[in-house]
Design a protein around this motif. Sequence first.
Motif, PDB file in Angstrom:
ATOM      1  N   SER A 141       0.824  -1.213   0.000  1.00 43.34           N
ATOM      2  CA  SER A 141       0.000   0.000   0.000  1.00 43.34           C
ATOM      3  C   SER A 141       0.857   1.262   0.000  1.00 43.34           C
ATOM      4  O   SER A 141       0.535   2.239  -0.697  1.00 43.34           O
ATOM      5  N   ILE A 152     -11.544   1.313  -6.454  1.00 45.71           N
ATOM      6  CA  ILE A 152     -10.470   2.245  -6.789  1.00 45.71           C
ATOM      7  C   ILE A 152     -10.734   2.894  -8.147  1.00 45.71           C
ATOM      8  O   ILE A 152     -10.488   4.087  -8.339  1.00 45.71           O
ATOM      9  N   ALA A 186     -13.365   5.595  -7.703  1.00 44.97           N
ATOM     10  CA  ALA A 186     -13.095   6.597  -6.674  1.00 44.97           C
ATOM     11  C   ALA A 186     -13.029   8.006  -7.258  1.00 44.97           C
ATOM     12  O   ALA A 186     -13.641   8.945  -6.741  1.00 44.97           O
ATOM     13  N   SER A 191      -8.294  11.652  -4.411  1.00 43.08           N
ATOM     14  CA  SER A 191      -8.751  10.287  -4.152  1.00 43.08           C
ATOM     15  C   SER A 191      -7.564   9.380  -3.844  1.00 43.08           C
ATOM     16  O   SER A 191      -7.651   8.496  -2.985  1.00 43.08           O
ATOM     17  N   SER A 192      -6.436   9.593  -4.528  1.00 43.68           N
ATOM     18  CA  SER A 192      -5.238   8.787  -4.259  1.00 43.68           C
ATOM     19  C   SER A 192      -4.739   9.017  -2.840  1.00 43.68           C
ATOM     20  O   SER A 192      -4.396   8.071  -2.122  1.00 43.68           O
ATOM     21  N   LEU A 208      -7.619   7.687  -0.200  1.00 48.34           N
ATOM     22  CA  LEU A 208      -7.711   6.234  -0.122  1.00 48.34           C
ATOM     23  C   LEU A 208      -6.381   5.609   0.294  1.00 48.34           C
ATOM     24  O   LEU A 208      -6.348   4.676   1.091  1.00 48.34           O
ATOM     25  N   THR A 267      -5.923   6.241   4.036  1.00 48.27           N
ATOM     26  CA  THR A 267      -6.820   5.380   4.808  1.00 48.27           C
ATOM     27  C   THR A 267      -6.306   3.951   4.835  1.00 48.27           C
ATOM     28  O   THR A 267      -6.314   3.283   5.874  1.00 48.27           O
ATOM     29  N   GLN A 268      -5.835   3.485   3.693  1.00 43.23           N
ATOM     30  CA  GLN A 268      -5.337   2.117   3.585  1.00 43.23           C
ATOM     31  C   GLN A 268      -4.115   1.897   4.469  1.00 43.23           C
ATOM     32  O   GLN A 268      -4.026   0.888   5.186  1.00 43.23           O
ATOM     33  N   MET A 328     -16.777   4.363   0.905  1.00 43.52           N
ATOM     34  CA  MET A 328     -15.550   4.007   0.206  1.00 43.52           C
ATOM     35  C   MET A 328     -14.372   3.923   1.178  1.00 43.52           C
ATOM     36  O   MET A 328     -13.551   2.997   1.111  1.00 43.52           O
ATOM     37  N   ALA A 329     -14.302   4.874   2.107  1.00 45.21           N
ATOM     38  CA  ALA A 329     -13.238   4.861   3.112  1.00 45.21           C
ATOM     39  C   ALA A 329     -13.371   3.642   4.025  1.00 45.21           C
ATOM     40  O   ALA A 329     -12.368   2.998   4.372  1.00 45.21           O
ATOM     41  N   ILE A 351     -12.127   0.555   2.110  1.00 47.15           N
ATOM     42  CA  ILE A 351     -10.668   0.470   2.059  1.00 47.15           C
ATOM     43  C   ILE A 351     -10.103   0.074   3.417  1.00 47.15           C
ATOM     44  O   ILE A 351      -9.211  -0.783   3.523  1.00 47.15           O
TER      45      ILE A 351
END
Length: 513
Positions: free
Chosen positions: A201, A323, A326, A342-343, A346, A349-350, A416-417, A420
Amino acid sequence: MSRLSNPISDQSDDQSTSSDLLLPDKQTHGTVQTEVQTSYAGGNNEKPRLLTVSFSCVVIVQSWLMYGLSVGYISPVLSDLEGSGGNSSAPLDKLVYQDLFTVLPAISGLVSVVIAGWVVDKIGRKPSLLVCSIAHAIGWLLVVLTLLTEGTMFRLLLFVGRFSAGIGMGFASLCAPLYIAELTPRRIRGFFGTMTQLSLSVGVFIGQLVGTYITYYWLAVIILMVTCVFTVLAISLKETPRWLMTQKRNHEAREILVWLRGKNYNVDKELQEVAEQLELENKTKLNFTETVQEFKKKSVYYPVIIAAILAVFQQCTGVVGVISNAEDIFKQAKIKSPGLLSSIALGGTQIVAQIFGTILVDVLGRRVLLISSAVITSLSLTVMGTYEYLNSEPYCNPSTGSGCKDHLYPLAIAAMACFIAGFSIGLGGIPWIVTAEIIPLKVRGVGVGIVSCVNWVLIIIYAGLFRNYEDAVHPWGAFWSFALITFCGAIYIATFVPETKGKSLEEIERSFL
């Protein structure tokens, strides 16, 4: 992995012990008796030191950092190469070139995994990791050399470079989890096992973030430099004692285990356990026919099947779709630079979720995190599918915006969060840990190779067919179908996947007999 009765473990843990350890020795091609004196101050209660094993594992997981950089390289640099501004002379001006650029690493990853299952058992864990690093180095060097070429030669170097990097990705996906599982003490094996996914990640995040600001060429130069550092560090690693004992290099195995665990730790009990297991399994190496016969045993094929199905559920969460969509969701929120944001959102968060997963995996156990991960992922996909459904025809007219529920985008971003985070804390990395833990040592290289092969086949299918599937069933249909599959995955995990927390690899193998 193998076992027998342990004369050392039968003695009290708080006493100094002296035992004769019977181990097969390569030099005499037979069994020799080696007297093992263990009178350490801490006895069996002395905990193994973590500095050396931590250093080794941090180096090993850098192979997955390279894996992540290769994946993260795709999105930000593709616009540099595809001629999105209408440049017909751009290197990847045709859609087939763009698809090949994206899918080639997955194809070569699949090919290398098939080979790596045999290589990792034949030449060892450390040489296999070096194969990974060299493949990456060659691949990125070829990408760097594209600056000196154009046209057909440019594309040839680029595609061969991506293919070579994919070989490194394939070796990393198989070798690193196996290497870590055999090096680490049982109480921290899960912690370091989850670091592979965390490194992946981080690599994707760095590749996407840095690639936003620099050209494809300079990003390749940076990745090549990182690869060279990784290669130098990998040379300093030690082979795993377990693999050395399968080669009857027991003296060397003991020296390395003392180096890993510390001089004040009683390594003989751990060595004896592995030696007994090896003796119990078989005294000869398996040829192809014997390997096939071995896979007819339930104690061998059953854990491989469990791990393979777990890999299927891991890939069928629809993480590719989340993804991919997103940036569209961030655009609906009318946010500037949706791709970059978004990158960052996400990716951040990842990484945070995987840090928590790394800490909790040896506290709560594998099954608890896997089941929780599957449930959270399934619920998040359901919410995201509902959002897409409400913003599709006939409820929404995309051309006029009439009836669209764009105001619900905060709910979609939150879902979405959660997706992930839920995926990262369990399904993202723990299946690799479980795979390396439950497959018997005698066929572990081949078994992990089979599971990795299943994983790579699914990656290729998703990369090549996801958009077609999404067009056929609509984004909401895709999300809902993934939600149903992932919920079934939670039931499967609760029913079939064993808990391995706090167990030695030998104990895990015995549980399948």
